[in-house]
Design an enzyme around this catalytic site. Structure first.
Site, PDB file in Angstrom:
ATOM      1  CG  HIS A   1      -2.297   0.503   0.933  1.00  0.00           C
ATOM      2  ND1 HIS A   1      -2.548   1.606   0.144  1.00  0.00           N
ATOM      3  CD2 HIS A   1      -3.526   0.056   1.323  1.00  0.00           C
ATOM      4  CE1 HIS A   1      -3.853   1.819   0.074  1.00  0.00           C
ATOM      5  NE2 HIS A   1      -4.463   0.891   0.772  1.00  0.00           N
TER       6      HIS A   1
ATOM      7  CG  ASP B   1     -10.877 -10.355 -21.101  1.00  0.00           C
ATOM      8  OD1 ASP B   1     -10.183 -11.377 -20.923  1.00  0.00           O
ATOM      9  OD2 ASP B   1     -11.748 -10.274 -21.985  1.00  0.00           O
TER      10      ASP B   1
END
Length: 429
Positions: free
Chosen positions: A148, A362
């Site tokens: 993070h 995708d």
């Protein structure tokens, strides 16, 4: 859930990072969030009935395309030197491949949130840790734990879309990141980390925290919108609704109403004037906060309070954060939260990953069937609500973490459950 580790590899960038880019400076806002990483799991069904060998080849495609992508996102293949910079030494990402002795549809039929950890590489020691879990049916879960210190939700989405673009050989989907965060919000020292840790320390509590998943369908959100007669966002409406009932559970548990504080993580890229690039790496985020210390505030009023708090973070506010008064503004903001949080109050932290495009990732074998957060159960945590859009795009999943006593009250509240479905199957969203 039987998960077997097949391999653990180090995937390095396909091209070495140039010498003049070897040191990547972090921005000061990278010190805001105390979480070590930003975990996410993306589930892909075997849409085209690929054979076992074809699925294994897909894993190889993931590795090869990751190597190419890390050459563009070179800080993700580096080593964190301190809280101010990353050594872009091309150490690479940790890539784990596992075999799951179950079918994906079996897991998704009634997902056990505690089992999601099986699909995440929590033992990885790199900045970027990825796990590809292959189910018996040929479906796949791709879990990521990336530091993070480098990424917020928007930057994570940018990385995933770029990786998917390389994997699917789609020139249209190729994304090159911007590394401007440290010039927008330079970091000279660690004062913000120290101040934010004190603030977060006032909000974390001892208890037995549990995570539950609730889904607000599009029709439920439409009904809530009609109730508050507002043009507020889906996120604002759902946040206010959860806040209302979370406050009510606390009141029922303790016998009296406490003052309440709510925060929402806001993406500064879309708030700045002109906008910061959506392709920017880093944590270009800030916290909007709102208080409620009045009795029996109605739902429409809570929606208004939340939306006004978020709207205050506008282009002018972002300029102040960047300007000479930025540090004093940040310190004052932390101090107010710390002083309020240190009293006997309720705090509820919201973060939204809606409209970040995770369902468009995708890799060449179809879009995800489910994008999930993780179970945050534990004995030392805070009230946390993570909002994620549903696959169809018009609903919201709320991953709610509360003390177990308050969660039991929330789950049994029939008014709440009228609008919030408890852990429905992602197969039917």
């Amino acid at each position: 859930m039987d998960v077997e580790i097949i391999s653990i590899e180090r995937i390095r960038p396909c091209y070495p990072t140039p010498n003049h880019l070897k040191s990547y400076k972090l921005c000061i806002l990278d010190q805001l969030i105390p979480a070590a990483n930003a975990p996410i799991v993306i589930f892909y069904p075997n849409h085209d009935a690929a054979t076992h060998f074809e699925v294994l080849e897909r894993v190889n495609v993931l590795k090869k395309s990751l190597s190419e992508t890390l050459s563009k996102f070179f800080p993700l293949a580096g080593t964190i030197k301190d809280d101010l910079s990353i050594d872009c030494d091309d150490q690479g990402a940790c890539f784990t491949t596992t075999k799951v002795k179950n079918n994906l549809s079996e897991f998704l039929e009634s997902p056990d949130l505690k089992l999601i950890a099986n699909f995440l590489p929590f033992n990885g020691s790199c900045v970027t840790n990825i796990q590809a879990s292959v189910f018996e049916c040929g479906g796949m879960a791709i879990g990521l734990c990336i530091s993070h210190r480098i990424l917020d939700g928007t930057a994570l989405s940018t990385f995933l879309k770029s990786w998917a673009g390389v994997a699917s050989s789609s020139d249209e989907k190729l994304i090159y990141p911007d590394f401007v965060a440290s010039s927008l919000f330079p970091a000279k020292d660690l004062w913000l980390k120290d101040a934010s840790m004190v603030m977060w320390g006032s909000l974390f509590k001892n208890g037995n925290f549990v995570t539950k998943r609730f889904v607000f369908y599009g029709s439920a959100i439409a009904s809530l919108r009609a109730m508050c007669m507002s043009n507020s966002t889906h996120v604002g409406i759902v946040s206010a609704f959860i806040w209302k009932y979370a406050m009510a559970t606390s009141e029922q548990r303790f016998g009296s109403k406490k003052p309440s504080l709510v925060s929402h993580i806001v993406n500064l890229r879309r708030r700045a004037t002109p906008n910061f690039s959506e392709k920017s790496l880093g944590n270009l985020i800030w916290m909007a906060t709102a208080k409620c210390d009045e009795e029996n505030l109605e739902f429409p009023r809570l929606v208004d309070i939340i939306m006004k708090s978020i709207s205050k973070i506008d282009g002018e506010y972002v300029k102040k954060l960047q300007g000479d008064e930025g540090s004093s503004l940040m310190k004052r903001h932390f101090k107010e939260i710390e002083e309020f949080g240190s009293k006997n109050v309720d705090y509820f932290g919201f973060t939204s990953w809606c409209k970040l495009g995770f369902y468009d990732v995708d890799f060449g074998w179809g879009k995800p069937i489910w994008v999930s957060s993780i179970d945050s159960s534990g004995t030392y945590f805070m009230n946390l609500i993570i909002l994620m859009e549903t696959r169809c795009g018009n609903g919201i999943e709320a991953w709610v973490t509360l003390d177990e006593q308050e969660m039991a009250i929330l789950e049994s509240d029939q008014e709440f459950r009228t609008f919030a479905a408890f852990n429905p199957s992602p197969l039917r969203l």
